[in-house]
Design an enzyme around this catalytic site. Structure first.
Site, PDB file in Angstrom:
ATOM      1  N   ASP A   1     -15.819  -1.682  85.126  1.00 47.75           N
ATOM      2  CA  ASP A   1     -14.413  -2.096  85.119  1.00 47.75           C
ATOM      3  C   ASP A   1     -14.325  -3.570  85.463  1.00 47.75           C
ATOM      4  OD1 ASP A   1     -13.169  -2.647  88.066  1.00 47.75           O
ATOM      5  OD2 ASP A   1     -14.887  -1.305  88.184  1.00 47.75           O
ATOM      6  N   ASP A  20     -10.292   3.393  93.109  1.00 48.66           N
ATOM      7  CA  ASP A  20     -11.172   2.658  94.009  1.00 48.66           C
ATOM      8  C   ASP A  20     -10.722   2.929  95.440  1.00 48.66           C
ATOM      9  OD1 ASP A  20     -12.897   0.902  95.166  1.00 48.66           O
ATOM     10  OD2 ASP A  20     -12.163  -0.876  94.134  1.00 48.66           O
TER      11      ASP A  20
END
Length: 375
Positions: free
Chosen positions: A267, A90
């Protein structure tokens, strides 16, 4: 790079294969969150045994600790962590922008204070890409602005425009990546909960033709019906040949909703976070092991489950571990909840293969909700 192998006849759910540098990933795929390159309370070999092919790590946290220089010394994030499967990293944007009292957004980038020691730092799309290139991430996420639910249109429009500008700069950096680096770039659509902004953002991102697309800025505290509305709308704007990723969803309802709408990757920290507090995911809802009713319970947490906890230990023993604050309890509960997520995904895959996903989704969630209501 991404191949669809089966489309469900009655929904937008599909089965696919995403080709990544550290092995193929079958989709739909739930991605466990290993923020610092490790799952809390779970060793890598346990994750591998469970069948995990893709883990999320976070650029913001790795940048602050241990630091990019440390990871660079090891060659890449895989060498540093000894995780030999795939990493999605990320950008850290969500973490930075959640520091509302400690950051300043500019067209160039974002200035922020470390949550660790208060030191000041500056992220740009190029610097965030460079960090992930150093990691040799298998999937790189562009820096974006995840705007909160409930902001006004003008503010949402401004953040959407900045996200698009940053996406262009990230793509430029990606096109000039180091020789031999084969990680895939996913750009992120934003727009808050305004459909015209979602459309504008998605059209602009699609023009850049990145390997994958993420839908950002949902599951940020909005009611489920608003989540579903924007999820369905934004997913419909993305061509079916692109792998689609929705960030930060991890409950059975949200995941099955996403799969129904053609989402391939998702996620969430929720499964392991609630495990650390004694909440176990089961097909019949959430089992809270600290309750007194489980003190003498000789049954496994879930009969159908084949994780270490359910094949070896009783509910009563697990409750004892939590009441005694033994680390083993958290380890077993964490493994169980990740195993549950993978089992849920496998059940969804089987339903898609048999063109039965719509019925499966309804029956599964009805059973799950009934269990929660009967607590």
């Amino acid at each position: 790079m991404f191949n669809i192998i089966k489309n469900d006849k009655n929904s937008n759910a599909r089965l696919g294969i995403l080709e990544l540098p550290h092995g193929n990933v079958a989709t739909p795929c739930f991605m466990p969150v290993g923020t610092l390159g490790v799952m809390k309370a779970l060793k890598h070999d346990v994750l591998e045994k469970l069948g995990c092919d893709l883990m999320l790590a976070n650029t913001y946290h790795l940048y602050l600790r241990p630091g990019i220089d440390v990871i660079k010394k090891y060659g890449n994030l895989h060498n540093f962590t000894t995780w030999n499967k795939n990493f999605l990293t990320d950008s850290g944007g969500f973490q930075v922008f959640s520091l509302s009292n400690f950051r300043k957004i500019e067209d160039e980038g974002v200035d922020f204070k470390s949550h660790i020691d208060g030191s000041r730092h500056y992220f740009t799309p190029e610097s965030v890409f460079s960090m992930q290139e150093t990691f040799e991430s298998d999937i790189i996420m562009a820096l974006d602005i995840c705007s909160p639910y409930g902001i006004d249109y003008d503010e949402a429009s401004l953040y959407t425009n900045i996200t698009t500008s940053w996406a262009r700069r990230t793509l430029c950096a990606y096109k000039n990546r180091k020789e031999g680096y084969e990680g895939l770039l996913f750009l992120i659509t934003q727009g808050n909960f305004f459909k015209d902004l979602r459309k504008r953002s998605t059209e602009s991102i699609l023009e850049l033709n990145s390997p994958g697309i993420a839908i950002g800025g949902i599951s940020v505290g909005e009611p489920r019906d608003r989540y579903l509305e924007i999820l369905e709308y934004n997913s419909s704007l993305i061509p079916k040949d692109k792998p689609k990723y929705v960030m930060g969803i991890g409950t059975p309802h949200y995941i099955l909703d996403a799969i129904y709408n053609g989402i391939d990757i998702f996620d969430c920290v929720n499964p392991t976070r609630i495990a650390r507090h004694g909440s176990l995911l089961t097909d019949n809802g959430i089992l809270r092991i600290n309750r007194a009713e489980f003190r003498f319970d000789t049954c496994s947490v879930e009969r159908e489950c084949s994780c270490t906890l359910c094949t070896r230990y009783s509910r009563g023993y697990l409750r004892h571990l939590f009441k005694s604050e033994e680390a083993l309890g958290v380890m077993l509960a964490s493994e169980h909840n990740i195993h549950y997520m993978f089992r849920l995904i496998n059940k969804a895959k089987n339903a898609i293969m048999n063109d039965n996903f719509v019925k499966f989704r309804k029956l599964y969630l009805d059973k799950y909700d009934e269990g929660n209501l009967n607590e």
